[in-house]
Design a protein around this motif. Structure first.
Motif, PDB file in Angstrom:
ATOM      1  N   ASN A   1      39.155   9.002  -8.684  1.00 36.82           N
ATOM      2  CA  ASN A   1      38.238   9.159  -9.812  1.00 36.82           C
ATOM      3  C   ASN A   1      37.034  10.005  -9.419  1.00 36.82           C
ATOM      4  O   ASN A   1      36.409   9.779  -8.380  1.00 36.82           O
ATOM      5  N   MET A   2      36.712  10.971 -10.270  1.00 40.20           N
ATOM      6  CA  MET A   2      35.549  11.832 -10.057  1.00 40.20           C
ATOM      7  C   MET A   2      35.170  12.493 -11.367  1.00 40.20           C
ATOM      8  O   MET A   2      35.935  12.452 -12.336  1.00 40.20           O
ATOM      9  N   THR A   3      33.977  13.120 -11.402  1.00 42.75           N
ATOM     10  CA  THR A   3      33.509  13.719 -12.653  1.00 42.75           C
ATOM     11  C   THR A   3      32.816  15.047 -12.428  1.00 42.75           C
ATOM     12  O   THR A   3      32.224  15.285 -11.368  1.00 42.75           O
ATOM     13  N   ILE A   4      32.904  15.916 -13.432  1.00 40.74           N
ATOM     14  CA  ILE A   4      32.042  17.086 -13.526  1.00 40.74           C
ATOM     15  C   ILE A   4      31.302  17.036 -14.862  1.00 40.74           C
ATOM     16  O   ILE A   4      30.740  18.032 -15.299  1.00 40.74           O
ATOM     17  N   GLY A   5      31.322  15.867 -15.510  1.00 40.62           N
ATOM     18  CA  GLY A   5      30.683  15.714 -16.810  1.00 40.62           C
ATOM     19  C   GLY A   5      31.707  15.539 -17.901  1.00 40.62           C
ATOM     20  O   GLY A   5      32.426  14.535 -17.929  1.00 40.62           O
ATOM     21  N   ASN A   6      31.807  16.535 -18.801  1.00 40.92           N
ATOM     22  CA  ASN A   6      32.777  16.412 -19.895  1.00 40.92           C
ATOM     23  C   ASN A   6      33.405  17.739 -20.307  1.00 40.92           C
ATOM     24  O   ASN A   6      33.954  17.855 -21.398  1.00 40.92           O
ATOM     25  N   ASP A   7      33.325  18.759 -19.434  1.00 42.91           N
ATOM     26  CA  ASP A   7      33.925  20.055 -19.737  1.00 42.91           C
ATOM     27  C   ASP A   7      35.448  19.946 -19.631  1.00 42.91           C
ATOM     28  O   ASP A   7      35.989  19.688 -18.547  1.00 42.91           O
ATOM     29  N   CYS A   8      36.130  20.148 -20.747  1.00 43.09           N
ATOM     30  CA  CYS A   8      37.583  19.905 -20.800  1.00 43.09           C
ATOM     31  C   CYS A   8      38.349  20.809 -19.850  1.00 43.09           C
ATOM     32  O   CYS A   8      39.253  20.353 -19.133  1.00 43.09           O
ATOM     33  N   GLU A   9      38.026  22.102 -19.820  1.00 47.35           N
ATOM     34  CA  GLU A   9      38.777  23.046 -18.986  1.00 47.35           C
ATOM     35  C   GLU A   9      38.615  22.724 -17.505  1.00 47.35           C
ATOM     36  O   GLU A   9      39.593  22.697 -16.751  1.00 47.35           O
ATOM     37  N   ALA A  10      37.368  22.464 -17.091  1.00 51.48           N
ATOM     38  CA  ALA A  10      37.128  22.114 -15.691  1.00 51.48           C
ATOM     39  C   ALA A  10      37.794  20.792 -15.339  1.00 51.48           C
ATOM     40  O   ALA A  10      38.358  20.635 -14.245  1.00 51.48           O
ATOM     41  N   ALA A  11      37.740  19.831 -16.255  1.00 52.93           N
ATOM     42  CA  ALA A  11      38.373  18.529 -16.015  1.00 52.93           C
ATOM     43  C   ALA A  11      39.878  18.682 -15.831  1.00 52.93           C
ATOM     44  O   ALA A  11      40.478  18.059 -14.943  1.00 52.93           O
ATOM     45  N   GLN A  12      40.503  19.524 -16.646  1.00 57.00           N
ATOM     46  CA  GLN A  12      41.939  19.766 -16.521  1.00 57.00           C
ATOM     47  C   GLN A  12      42.264  20.396 -15.177  1.00 57.00           C
ATOM     48  O   GLN A  12      43.282  20.087 -14.552  1.00 57.00           O
ATOM     49  N   GLY A  13      41.372  21.291 -14.714  1.00 55.70           N
ATOM     50  CA  GLY A  13      41.573  21.908 -13.407  1.00 55.70           C
ATOM     51  C   GLY A  13      41.514  20.898 -12.285  1.00 55.70           C
ATOM     52  O   GLY A  13      42.334  20.922 -11.365  1.00 55.70           O
ATOM     53  N   LEU A  14      40.555  19.962 -12.366  1.00 55.44           N
ATOM     54  CA  LEU A  14      40.458  18.912 -11.351  1.00 55.44           C
ATOM     55  C   LEU A  14      41.702  18.041 -11.355  1.00 55.44           C
ATOM     56  O   LEU A  14      42.249  17.712 -10.288  1.00 55.44           O
ATOM     57  N   ASN A  15      42.168  17.676 -12.547  1.00 53.79           N
ATOM     58  CA  ASN A  15      43.363  16.838 -12.646  1.00 53.79           C
ATOM     59  C   ASN A  15      44.582  17.547 -12.066  1.00 53.79           C
ATOM     60  O   ASN A  15      45.426  16.932 -11.414  1.00 53.79           O
ATOM     61  N   ALA A  16      44.672  18.856 -12.303  1.00 52.26           N
ATOM     62  CA  ALA A  16      45.800  19.629 -11.777  1.00 52.26           C
ATOM     63  C   ALA A  16      45.785  19.682 -10.253  1.00 52.26           C
ATOM     64  O   ALA A  16      46.835  19.825  -9.618  1.00 52.26           O
ATOM     65  N   LEU A  17      44.589  19.538  -9.676  1.00 54.53           N
ATOM     66  CA  LEU A  17      44.457  19.530  -8.219  1.00 54.53           C
ATOM     67  C   LEU A  17      44.681  18.140  -7.625  1.00 54.53           C
ATOM     68  O   LEU A  17      44.576  17.960  -6.416  1.00 54.53           O
ATOM     69  N   GLY A  18      44.976  17.159  -8.478  1.00 58.66           N
ATOM     70  CA  GLY A  18      45.339  15.831  -7.993  1.00 58.66           C
ATOM     71  C   GLY A  18      44.297  14.756  -8.217  1.00 58.66           C
ATOM     72  O   GLY A  18      44.502  13.603  -7.835  1.00 58.66           O
ATOM     73  N   ALA A  19      43.172  15.116  -8.831  1.00 62.00           N
ATOM     74  CA  ALA A  19      42.132  14.131  -9.097  1.00 62.00           C
ATOM     75  C   ALA A  19      42.369  13.447 -10.435  1.00 62.00           C
ATOM     76  O   ALA A  19      43.294  13.790 -11.179  1.00 62.00           O
TER      77      ALA A  19
END
Length: 217
Positions: A151-169
């Motif tokens: 679990n981690m956050t960059i706030g609520n930016d959808c595109e950045a969040a999707q990138g983090l999830n794609a990297l395994g977060a």
């Protein structure tokens, strides 16, 4: 007295460390009664941005370690000298340098590649179960360090969040003045200037991050 390793990524929000975030982090560490040592990779920045105009300066080069030394008042070492056994915790402020010089997230998104030397240090802290804090866009690097749906956050930016999830977060939406804690990974993240509209808002989340990281035994 706890001792914290702080990894910087240059000097200036658009091509290095976000200066307010870095200073708030260092001040908060001292306010919590701990000490710090700054580090940075000894290499050229991805590029140089004119912070007055926002334009890239063609042909200009700056060294990440040399630029980071501006924030650290010269008291800084190459990241290769950062050893987990010498510290109680690790903290990375944000700024686009974290996504340009510590990894390639700003350019490659979900295909981001971390700087090898920085990754080795951050993974060593994670494997040693040392608590860590990553602010602003720095969780883009944390995603490569931890993976495993941490679990981690960059706030609520959808595109950045999707990138983090794609990297395994596992991205968690978070307001500017709060933090996200993954207790198993011993990782704390906060949006900082991914959402902050002024220095007070940035301070609220960053001070909580520092306090929480330092409270982890």
């Amino acid at each position: 007295m706890k001792h914290v390793a702080v990894i910087l990524s240059g000097c200036g929000v658009y091509d290095g460390s976000e200066i307010y975030e870095a200073v708030i982090t260092l001040l908060s560490i001292r306010q919590q009664g701990a000490t710090y040592q700054c580090f940075a990779p000894d290499k050229d920045q991805l590029h140089v941005i004119n912070h007055l105009t926002g334009d890239t300066e063609p042909g200009a080069t700056r060294n990440v370690l040399t630029e980071s030394a501006r924030i650290a008042r010269g008291d800084i070492k190459p990241v290769t000298e950062c050893k987990p056994e010498d510290f109680d915790a690790l903290i990375l402020p944000g700024g686009f340098g974290a996504a340009k010089n510590l990894c390639t997230f700003a350019v490659d998104g979900a295909n981001s590649q971390p700087d090898t030397e920085v990754l080795n240090v951050c993974k060593a802290f994670a494997q040693a179960k040392k608590p860590a804090g990553y602010a602003c866009i720095a969780p883009a690097l944390a995603a490569s360090v931890y993976g495993n749906n941490t679990n981690m956050t960059i706030g609520n930016d959808c595109e950045a969040a999707q990138g983090l999830n794609a990297l395994g977060a596992q991205h968690v939406d978070c307001p500017v003045d709060e933090i996200v804690i993954d207790s198993e990974a011993r990782l704390v993240t906060t949006p900082a200037y991914m959402l902050a509209e002024d220095i007070l808002q940035a301070h609220a989340g960053l001070s909580k991050l520092v306090e929480t990281v330092l409270s982890m035994d």
